[in-house]
Design a protein around this motif. Structure first.
Motif, PDB file in Angstrom:
ATOM      1  N   ILE A  16       0.845  -1.195   0.000  1.00 22.31           N
ATOM      2  CA  ILE A  16       0.000   0.000   0.000  1.00 22.31           C
ATOM      3  C   ILE A  16       0.878   1.241   0.000  1.00 22.31           C
ATOM      4  O   ILE A  16       1.896   1.289   0.676  1.00 22.31           O
ATOM      5  N   GLN A  17       0.502   2.191  -0.810  1.00 21.39           N
ATOM      6  CA  GLN A  17       1.174   3.482  -0.854  1.00 21.39           C
ATOM      7  C   GLN A  17       0.313   4.434  -0.041  1.00 21.39           C
ATOM      8  O   GLN A  17      -0.811   4.748  -0.426  1.00 21.39           O
ATOM      9  N   TYR A  18       0.826   4.864   1.099  1.00 19.66           N
ATOM     10  CA  TYR A  18       0.012   5.651   2.017  1.00 19.66           C
ATOM     11  C   TYR A  18      -0.171   7.106   1.602  1.00 19.66           C
ATOM     12  O   TYR A  18      -1.091   7.762   2.062  1.00 19.66           O
ATOM     13  N   ALA A  19       0.679   7.628   0.735  1.00 15.20           N
ATOM     14  CA  ALA A  19       0.472   8.998   0.245  1.00 15.20           C
ATOM     15  C   ALA A  19      -0.830   8.994  -0.545  1.00 15.20           C
ATOM     16  O   ALA A  19      -0.960   8.275  -1.528  1.00 15.20           O
ATOM     17  N   LYS A  20      -1.787   9.756  -0.092  1.00 15.78           N
ATOM     18  CA  LYS A  20      -3.116   9.712  -0.706  1.00 15.78           C
ATOM     19  C   LYS A  20      -3.157  10.410  -2.053  1.00 15.78           C
ATOM     20  O   LYS A  20      -2.528  11.435  -2.249  1.00 15.78           O
ATOM     21  N   SER A  34      -7.474   8.720  -1.292  1.00 14.70           N
ATOM     22  CA  SER A  34      -7.423   7.274  -1.269  1.00 14.70           C
ATOM     23  C   SER A  34      -5.983   6.787  -1.333  1.00 14.70           C
ATOM     24  O   SER A  34      -5.166   7.355  -2.061  1.00 14.70           O
ATOM     25  N   GLU A  35      -5.684   5.743  -0.570  1.00 13.26           N
ATOM     26  CA  GLU A  35      -4.392   5.101  -0.708  1.00 13.26           C
ATOM     27  C   GLU A  35      -4.398   4.278  -1.997  1.00 13.26           C
ATOM     28  O   GLU A  35      -5.438   3.945  -2.530  1.00 13.26           O
ATOM     29  N   VAL A  36      -3.215   3.954  -2.473  1.00 13.85           N
ATOM     30  CA  VAL A  36      -3.062   3.156  -3.681  1.00 13.85           C
ATOM     31  C   VAL A  36      -2.595   1.762  -3.276  1.00 13.85           C
ATOM     32  O   VAL A  36      -1.620   1.621  -2.531  1.00 13.85           O
ATOM     33  N   LEU A  37      -3.302   0.742  -3.729  1.00 15.15           N
ATOM     34  CA  LEU A  37      -2.954  -0.649  -3.440  1.00 15.15           C
ATOM     35  C   LEU A  37      -2.310  -1.242  -4.690  1.00 15.15           C
ATOM     36  O   LEU A  37      -2.879  -1.194  -5.773  1.00 15.15           O
ATOM     37  N   LEU A  52      -7.359   1.778  -6.162  1.00 14.52           N
ATOM     38  CA  LEU A  52      -7.560   2.676  -5.035  1.00 14.52           C
ATOM     39  C   LEU A  52      -8.323   1.963  -3.927  1.00 14.52           C
ATOM     40  O   LEU A  52      -9.258   1.202  -4.221  1.00 14.52           O
ATOM     41  N   THR A  53      -7.957   2.227  -2.684  1.00 13.15           N
ATOM     42  CA  THR A  53      -8.689   1.609  -1.569  1.00 13.15           C
ATOM     43  C   THR A  53     -10.014   2.318  -1.316  1.00 13.15           C
ATOM     44  O   THR A  53     -10.903   1.745  -0.714  1.00 13.15           O
TER      45      THR A  53
END
Length: 58
Positions: A16-20, A34-37, A52-53
């Motif tokens: 997961i990329q926490y930078a929204k 949204s975070e990126v999965l 996107l989560t």
């Protein structure tokens, strides 16, 4: 079973990329996003899927 298009590997993991990310029409300071999965091949790191989560940005 999923196969990597780059190396033929069959083991995948998610990160997961926490930078929204935010809609292009919103301010950079907007709180919603949204975070990126990412689904990637364990053998070579090729990303096979991006999603996107929270695609509704709620």
């Amino acid at each position: 079973m999923q196969t990597c298009s780059n190396c033929g590997g069959t083991e995948f993991k998610e990160a997961i990329q926490y930078a929204k990310v935010k809609p292009a029409d919103q301010s950079k300071m907007a709180l919603k996003g949204s975070e990126v999965l990412l689904t990637f091949c364990v053998s070579c790191g090729t990303v096979s899927n991006v999603r996107l989560t929270n695609p509704a940005f709620e």
